[in-house]
Design a protein around this motif. Sequence first.
Motif, PDB file in Angstrom:
ATOM      1  N   ASP A  37       0.823  -1.210   0.000  1.00  0.00           N
ATOM      2  CA  ASP A  37       0.000   0.000   0.000  1.00  0.00           C
ATOM      3  C   ASP A  37       0.855   1.255   0.000  1.00  0.00           C
ATOM      4  O   ASP A  37       0.499   2.265  -0.588  1.00  0.00           O
ATOM      5  N   VAL A  38       1.985   1.163   0.692  1.00  0.00           N
ATOM      6  CA  VAL A  38       2.942   2.265   0.762  1.00  0.00           C
ATOM      7  C   VAL A  38       4.345   1.666   0.692  1.00  0.00           C
ATOM      8  O   VAL A  38       4.629   0.667   1.358  1.00  0.00           O
ATOM      9  N   VAL A  39       5.209   2.257  -0.116  1.00  0.00           N
ATOM     10  CA  VAL A  39       6.608   1.832  -0.134  1.00  0.00           C
ATOM     11  C   VAL A  39       7.434   2.859   0.637  1.00  0.00           C
ATOM     12  O   VAL A  39       7.212   4.068   0.522  1.00  0.00           O
ATOM     13  N   ILE A  40       8.346   2.352   1.458  1.00  0.00           N
ATOM     14  CA  ILE A  40       9.273   3.212   2.195  1.00  0.00           C
ATOM     15  C   ILE A  40      10.642   3.044   1.564  1.00  0.00           C
ATOM     16  O   ILE A  40      11.308   2.013   1.745  1.00  0.00           O
ATOM     17  N   LEU A  41      11.054   4.034   0.767  1.00  0.00           N
ATOM     18  CA  LEU A  41      12.377   3.993   0.140  1.00  0.00           C
ATOM     19  C   LEU A  41      13.396   4.374   1.197  1.00  0.00           C
ATOM     20  O   LEU A  41      13.378   5.475   1.743  1.00  0.00           O
ATOM     21  N   ASP A  42      14.304   3.445   1.484  1.00  0.00           N
ATOM     22  CA  ASP A  42      15.165   3.549   2.660  1.00  0.00           C
ATOM     23  C   ASP A  42      16.562   4.038   2.292  1.00  0.00           C
ATOM     24  O   ASP A  42      17.306   3.346   1.593  1.00  0.00           O
ATOM     25  N   LEU A  43      16.904   5.231   2.775  1.00  0.00           N
ATOM     26  CA  LEU A  43      18.253   5.768   2.600  1.00  0.00           C
ATOM     27  C   LEU A  43      19.138   5.510   3.810  1.00  0.00           C
ATOM     28  O   LEU A  43      20.312   5.894   3.804  1.00  0.00           O
ATOM     29  N   GLU A  44      18.585   4.855   4.834  1.00  0.00           N
ATOM     30  CA  GLU A  44      19.359   4.670   6.065  1.00  0.00           C
ATOM     31  C   GLU A  44      19.888   3.239   6.192  1.00  0.00           C
ATOM     32  O   GLU A  44      20.795   2.844   5.475  1.00  0.00           O
ATOM     33  N   ASP A  45      19.304   2.435   7.074  1.00  0.00           N
ATOM     34  CA  ASP A  45      19.886   1.141   7.422  1.00  0.00           C
ATOM     35  C   ASP A  45      20.029   0.181   6.243  1.00  0.00           C
ATOM     36  O   ASP A  45      20.927  -0.661   6.238  1.00  0.00           O
ATOM     37  N   PRO A  49      26.893   3.008   3.898  1.00  0.00           N
ATOM     38  CA  PRO A  49      27.312   4.402   3.739  1.00  0.00           C
ATOM     39  C   PRO A  49      27.962   4.712   2.401  1.00  0.00           C
ATOM     40  O   PRO A  49      27.717   5.782   1.823  1.00  0.00           O
ATOM     41  N   GLU A  50      28.756   3.774   1.874  1.00  0.00           N
ATOM     42  CA  GLU A  50      29.446   4.038   0.610  1.00  0.00           C
ATOM     43  C   GLU A  50      28.504   4.021  -0.593  1.00  0.00           C
ATOM     44  O   GLU A  50      28.872   4.482  -1.686  1.00  0.00           O
ATOM     45  N   ASP A  51      27.282   3.504  -0.406  1.00  0.00           N
ATOM     46  CA  ASP A  51      26.329   3.431  -1.520  1.00  0.00           C
ATOM     47  C   ASP A  51      25.244   4.505  -1.447  1.00  0.00           C
ATOM     48  O   ASP A  51      24.326   4.521  -2.278  1.00  0.00           O
ATOM     49  N   ARG A  52      25.315   5.406  -0.491  1.00  0.00           N
ATOM     50  CA  ARG A  52      24.232   6.374  -0.309  1.00  0.00           C
ATOM     51  C   ARG A  52      24.199   7.438  -1.405  1.00  0.00           C
ATOM     52  O   ARG A  52      23.131   7.946  -1.742  1.00  0.00           O
ATOM     53  N   VAL A  53      25.338   7.780  -1.967  1.00  0.00           N
ATOM     54  CA  VAL A  53      25.339   8.720  -3.093  1.00  0.00           C
ATOM     55  C   VAL A  53      24.562   8.124  -4.255  1.00  0.00           C
ATOM     56  O   VAL A  53      23.696   8.781  -4.858  1.00  0.00           O
ATOM     57  N   THR A  54      24.864   6.871  -4.567  1.00  0.00           N
ATOM     58  CA  THR A  54      24.148   6.175  -5.640  1.00  0.00           C
ATOM     59  C   THR A  54      22.664   6.053  -5.327  1.00  0.00           C
ATOM     60  O   THR A  54      21.811   6.200  -6.214  1.00  0.00           O
ATOM     61  N   ALA A  55      22.353   5.795  -4.064  1.00  0.00           N
ATOM     62  CA  ALA A  55      20.954   5.647  -3.657  1.00  0.00           C
ATOM     63  C   ALA A  55      20.188   6.945  -3.876  1.00  0.00           C
ATOM     64  O   ALA A  55      19.042   6.930  -4.349  1.00  0.00           O
ATOM     65  N   ARG A  56      20.807   8.070  -3.528  1.00  0.00           N
ATOM     66  CA  ARG A  56      20.127   9.363  -3.729  1.00  0.00           C
ATOM     67  C   ARG A  56      19.924   9.649  -5.212  1.00  0.00           C
ATOM     68  O   ARG A  56      18.881  10.177  -5.613  1.00  0.00           O
TER      69      ARG A  56
END
Length: 295
Positions: A37-45, A49-56
Amino acid sequence: MHFDSQPANAWTPPGPAMLFCPADRPERYQKALDRSDVVILDLEDAVSPEDRVTAREALVANPLDPDRTIVRINPAGTGDYRRDLAAIGDTNYRVVMQAKAEDVDSIIDTALQTVALIETPLGATRVNDIAAAVNCIGLMWGAEDLVAGLGGKSSRFGPSEERAGQYRDVARWVRSSVRIAAAAHGRFAVDSVHLDINDVDGLVAEVRDAVALGYTATACIHPSQVDHIRAGYRPSDDEVEWARQVVDGSAEHKGGVFSIDGQMIDGPVLRQAEVVLARAEALENVPAGEPAAEA
């Protein structure tokens, strides 16, 4: 600080099953949304950390329906938190979930509709103040970071213990505190994830308990859990029929006390019946899911 009642146009979950999806896996975005019903796109856990630029970058480049999407951002006071908010500024998303929420000002600072995730000892002690923040639209709680913050090792009783699989009392206290704070300030409440994907009976039991306590939704980590959550939140035909009898009977008796099949019906019972009918109406267009297995 700014405190206020819930904004008239505040976002509310369109259904009870919220599915986490790692933000660095854009190929899963639409699949996760289609299954929940709702997706939570997760930038945290869920993202190293090294993949967060790509994630954003993936978050910006792969838009989803903003009415059914939440973005979980990193804790306030971190560089990732600021970079997360900057990336969201390049999207149409308007709802975030702030991980490890501990401070009222950091909720207000997002300038977005915010679901505060209460998962640290400090956050738990401040949950009422956090819930009162003007742009806090909902609360969720988490057990594992909470227990880590306590210096503990497990949020649940072990297989050899009498209450095997159930939450320990400290976790249950935070779960209750979150629910009460949300109700006190008119916010929706989201129950925590059930990490053991294969423990269907445990998930079903927790969903039933969440519904009994007035939770709005339950978060999950695997698509297989979605149907069990939907089924648990959907009132049965018997519950709907009882609720209609209560509401109709109250109107007939002009709000006075009366009885149905030997049960005394007064104000609190009427309000419970109204909640059942409201939940049935809200879930009218949500897929029914599979019947919940007995716990």
